[in-house]
Motif scaffolding. Sequence first.
Motif, PDB file in Angstrom:
ATOM      1  N   MET A   1       0.855  -1.181   0.000  1.00  0.00           N
ATOM      2  CA  MET A   1       0.000   0.000   0.000  1.00  0.00           C
ATOM      3  C   MET A   1       0.897   1.238   0.000  1.00  0.00           C
ATOM      4  O   MET A   1       1.804   1.347   0.815  1.00  0.00           O
ATOM      5  CB  MET A   1      -0.914  -0.007   1.226  1.00  0.00           C
ATOM      6  N   ASN A   2       0.621   2.170  -0.901  1.00  0.00           N
ATOM      7  CA  ASN A   2       1.339   3.439  -0.937  1.00  0.00           C
ATOM      8  C   ASN A   2       0.708   4.401   0.069  1.00  0.00           C
ATOM      9  O   ASN A   2      -0.502   4.367   0.296  1.00  0.00           O
ATOM     10  CB  ASN A   2       1.283   4.054  -2.327  1.00  0.00           C
ATOM     11  N   GLN A   3       1.545   5.242   0.653  1.00  0.00           N
ATOM     12  CA  GLN A   3       1.040   6.248   1.592  1.00  0.00           C
ATOM     13  C   GLN A   3       1.069   7.627   0.949  1.00  0.00           C
ATOM     14  O   GLN A   3       1.943   7.920   0.118  1.00  0.00           O
ATOM     15  CB  GLN A   3       1.865   6.244   2.869  1.00  0.00           C
ATOM     16  N   GLY A  32     -11.040   0.720  -0.060  1.00  0.00           N
ATOM     17  CA  GLY A  32      -9.691   0.681  -0.592  1.00  0.00           C
ATOM     18  C   GLY A  32      -8.869   1.925  -0.302  1.00  0.00           C
ATOM     19  O   GLY A  32      -7.668   1.938  -0.522  1.00  0.00           O
ATOM     20  N   LEU A  33      -9.514   2.991   0.183  1.00  0.00           N
ATOM     21  CA  LEU A  33      -8.799   4.194   0.606  1.00  0.00           C
ATOM     22  C   LEU A  33      -8.828   4.205   2.132  1.00  0.00           C
ATOM     23  O   LEU A  33      -9.897   4.200   2.743  1.00  0.00           O
ATOM     24  CB  LEU A  33      -9.447   5.451   0.040  1.00  0.00           C
ATOM     25  N   VAL A  34      -7.655   4.199   2.748  1.00  0.00           N
ATOM     26  CA  VAL A  34      -7.534   3.989   4.187  1.00  0.00           C
ATOM     27  C   VAL A  34      -7.041   5.263   4.877  1.00  0.00           C
ATOM     28  O   VAL A  34      -6.006   5.822   4.503  1.00  0.00           O
ATOM     29  CB  VAL A  34      -6.540   2.827   4.474  1.00  0.00           C
ATOM     30  N   GLY A  52      -3.667   5.830   2.928  1.00  0.00           N
ATOM     31  CA  GLY A  52      -3.028   4.787   2.156  1.00  0.00           C
ATOM     32  C   GLY A  52      -3.979   4.148   1.168  1.00  0.00           C
ATOM     33  O   GLY A  52      -5.186   4.079   1.409  1.00  0.00           O
ATOM     34  N   THR A  53      -3.422   3.692   0.042  1.00  0.00           N
ATOM     35  CA  THR A  53      -4.201   2.982  -0.968  1.00  0.00           C
ATOM     36  C   THR A  53      -3.262   2.338  -1.987  1.00  0.00           C
ATOM     37  O   THR A  53      -2.110   2.758  -2.118  1.00  0.00           O
ATOM     38  CB  THR A  53      -5.191   3.922  -1.692  1.00  0.00           C
ATOM     39  N   GLY A  78       7.415   8.910  -0.313  1.00  0.00           N
ATOM     40  CA  GLY A  78       8.432   7.917  -0.611  1.00  0.00           C
ATOM     41  C   GLY A  78       8.804   7.144   0.636  1.00  0.00           C
ATOM     42  O   GLY A  78       8.080   7.141   1.633  1.00  0.00           O
ATOM     43  N   GLU A  79       9.922   6.512   0.587  1.00  0.00           N
ATOM     44  CA  GLU A  79      10.413   5.725   1.715  1.00  0.00           C
ATOM     45  C   GLU A  79      10.778   6.626   2.880  1.00  0.00           C
ATOM     46  O   GLU A  79      11.244   7.744   2.692  1.00  0.00           O
ATOM     47  CB  GLU A  79      11.635   4.920   1.307  1.00  0.00           C
TER      48      GLU A  79
END
Length: 82
Positions: A1-3, A32-34, A52-53, A78-79
């Motif tokens: 999941m991307n933030q 799906g959108l958190v 996140g999603t 990013g990270e």
Amino acid sequence: MNQYMVIEQFAPGAKEKVYERFREKGRMLPDGLVYIDSWLEKDGDRCFQLMGTTDRALFDKWMENWNDLVSFEVIELGEKPQ
């Protein structure tokens, strides 16, 4: 999941309407959108939300529920630095 960091700018005079809609309908997130966490700017005119999603397009569906009261900036994160 991307933030993502979402910066919400409330329209002038719309803060109470935003809170009223939130109390009545909640965040109105599509599946799906958190929601992860959020912070208000000191004066309360901007909100910073960590979300996140796996599907960036879900933000468009969510923002349709609020774009009469709020403008949005969605930033993919990013990270985390070590």
